[in-house]
Design a protein around this motif. Structure first.
Motif, PDB file in Angstrom:
ATOM      1  N   THR A   1      -0.558   3.169   1.476  1.00 16.57           N
ATOM      2  CA  THR A   1       0.697   3.492   0.788  1.00 16.57           C
ATOM      3  C   THR A   1       1.449   4.488   1.661  1.00 16.57           C
ATOM      4  O   THR A   1       1.076   5.653   1.762  1.00 16.57           O
ATOM      5  CB  THR A   1       0.452   4.036  -0.637  1.00 16.57           C
TER       6      THR A   1
ATOM      7  N   PRO B   1       5.421   4.745   4.408  1.00 13.49           N
ATOM      8  CA  PRO B   1       6.596   4.035   4.916  1.00 13.49           C
ATOM      9  C   PRO B   1       6.167   2.845   5.761  1.00 13.49           C
ATOM     10  O   PRO B   1       5.120   2.877   6.425  1.00 13.49           O
ATOM     11  CB  PRO B   1       7.300   5.098   5.768  1.00 13.49           C
TER      12      PRO B   1
ATOM     13  N   THR C   1       2.131   1.488  -7.526  1.00 14.81           N
ATOM     14  CA  THR C   1       3.029   2.136  -6.578  1.00 14.81           C
ATOM     15  C   THR C   1       4.034   3.030  -7.299  1.00 14.81           C
ATOM     16  O   THR C   1       4.324   4.152  -6.852  1.00 14.81           O
ATOM     17  CB  THR C   1       3.778   1.075  -5.757  1.00 14.81           C
TER      18      THR C   1
ATOM     19  N   VAL D   1      14.240   4.530  -2.886  1.00 10.97           N
ATOM     20  CA  VAL D   1      13.053   4.096  -2.151  1.00 10.97           C
ATOM     21  C   VAL D   1      12.875   2.605  -2.425  1.00 10.97           C
ATOM     22  O   VAL D   1      12.758   2.199  -3.586  1.00 10.97           O
ATOM     23  CB  VAL D   1      11.790   4.872  -2.579  1.00 10.97           C
TER      24      VAL D   1
ATOM     25  N   VAL E   1      10.767  -0.829  -2.199  1.00  7.50           N
ATOM     26  CA  VAL E   1       9.359  -1.253  -2.132  1.00  7.50           C
ATOM     27  C   VAL E   1       9.324  -2.784  -2.173  1.00  7.50           C
ATOM     28  O   VAL E   1       9.305  -3.380  -3.248  1.00  7.50           O
ATOM     29  CB  VAL E   1       8.538  -0.657  -3.288  1.00  7.50           C
TER      30      VAL E   1
ATOM     31  N   THR F   1      14.447   5.072   2.269  1.00  5.34           N
ATOM     32  CA  THR F   1      13.037   4.900   2.616  1.00  5.34           C
ATOM     33  C   THR F   1      12.601   3.485   2.228  1.00  5.34           C
ATOM     34  O   THR F   1      12.950   2.995   1.160  1.00  5.34           O
ATOM     35  CB  THR F   1      12.155   5.913   1.866  1.00  5.34           C
TER      36      THR F   1
ATOM     37  N   TRP G   1       9.120   1.440   1.650  1.00  7.55           N
ATOM     38  CA  TRP G   1       7.719   1.758   1.409  1.00  7.55           C
ATOM     39  C   TRP G   1       6.848   0.523   1.544  1.00  7.55           C
ATOM     40  O   TRP G   1       7.258  -0.580   1.199  1.00  7.55           O
ATOM     41  CB  TRP G   1       7.564   2.355   0.012  1.00  7.55           C
TER      42      TRP G   1
END
Length: 316
Positions: free
Chosen positions: A151, A153, A185, A255, A257, A280, A282
């Protein structure tokens, strides 16, 4: 903001200056070559470590027979290769330098590196990049919950940075059929707000598997925070996601994901580079002791055409 434009859904009918794909164990990594769908002056395959597993050796022998250049995926030569290829284009060429990239069998870090290098490349011409994705035939996944092994970046280039760390995190999560991995997550990131993106339309069995794997998460969210998207309409997916991210940047730290199809991951990476360093991206994967299964192309071809604008060298 970097000059990355999504032009539309794209096509394989054009002639390309360069093709970039992979050499791996998945049967679909050589699908375009085996069906004579690559119309490019130069063809490169980024190779995962060699192993006698699934379709790797068959793919290797076939690509070599078709005059592909085989490069180790971690050789670090891609930036120089791209720069040299663009520099050596015909002097009288008035069109953009064109690249076709097959993302189907790429790992997410590999795809992230390619998008990053394309965005950072110093170039005297614009570069048109058509990304192609081959959805896989349905394969039933293990329904057991796998403990989280990674887990972080997706690469250090997508770690993100913000001048307003006090702002709350908003998670935008693409769903796949990894059992409860998206929920785990979200629990790890502890965002204030969550939006989820659900792939639809490829295969009813995939749709059912995604719903089953994420039912606990979807029960926690309001309906307006659950957005369905069609894998075969990536330009529309990118537009919806970018508009949402642009609005969220005014008051939070997004973020991204990208579980699920790699075409959704591609959209996330393009947006992260457009608004860098604010976003970001992830990466999460579950621990497994079994080798990953082979993936065969379903026969559908999904394309997304983009343009990386002129980026001349900075002179002192």
């Amino acid at each position: 903001m970097l000059g990355i434009e999504v032009i539309g859904d794209g096509s394989l009918n054009d002639r390309f200056d360069l093709f970039i794909g992979t050499l791996g164990y998945e049967t679909r990594s050589s699908y375009l070559a085996r069906h004579d769908l690559i119309n490019a002056n130069r063809k490169i395959a980024l190779a995962f470590p060699e192993e006698d597993y699934a379709a790797y050796l068959s793919n290797r022998d076939f690509l070599i027979s078709k005059q592909f250049e085989i490069l180790p995926k971690d050789s670090g030569t891609l930036p120089q290769l791209l720069a040299t290829a663009i520099e050596n284009r015909p002097a009288d060429a008035e069109r953009d330098f064109s690249i076709l990239v097959d993302i189907s069998s790429m790992s997410r870090p590999m795809l992230a590196d390619i998008v990053f290098e394309l965005s950072m490349l110093e170039r005297a011409v614009s570069v048109t990049v058509t990304f192609v994705y081959l959805p896989a035939e349905f394969v039933k996944e293990n329904a057991e919950h796998a403990p989280v092994a990674v887990t972080e970046p997706v690469t250090s280039d997508y770690a993100g940075w913000t001048a307003t760390p006090e702002r709350p995190i908003t998670a935008l999560v693409g769903l796949g059929y990894e059992h409860d991995l998206a929920l785990g997550t979200i629990e790890y990131l502890e965002p204030t707000n969550v939006w989820v993106f659900v792939p639809r339309g490829e295969d009813r069995r995939y749709d059912d598997a995604v719903n089953q794997a994420n039912r606990n998460l979807k029960e926690m969210l309001r309906d307006e925070r659950v957005m369905n998207y069609h894998v075969d309409a990536p330009a529309r997916v990118h537009a919806i996601l970018e508009n949402l991210v642009f609005g969220l940047l005014q008051s939070s730290r997004p973020v991204l994901v990208p579980f699920g199809p790699k075409i959704f991951c591609l959209c996330c990476l393009l947006i992260a580079r457009t608004y860098e360093p604010e976003i970001t991206v992830w990466r999460v994967s579950g621990e497994t002791f079994a080798k990953p299964g082979d993936r065969k192309a379903s026969g559908k071809i999904v394309t997304l055409q983009t343009r990386f604008a002129l980026h001349p060298p900075i002179t002192q």
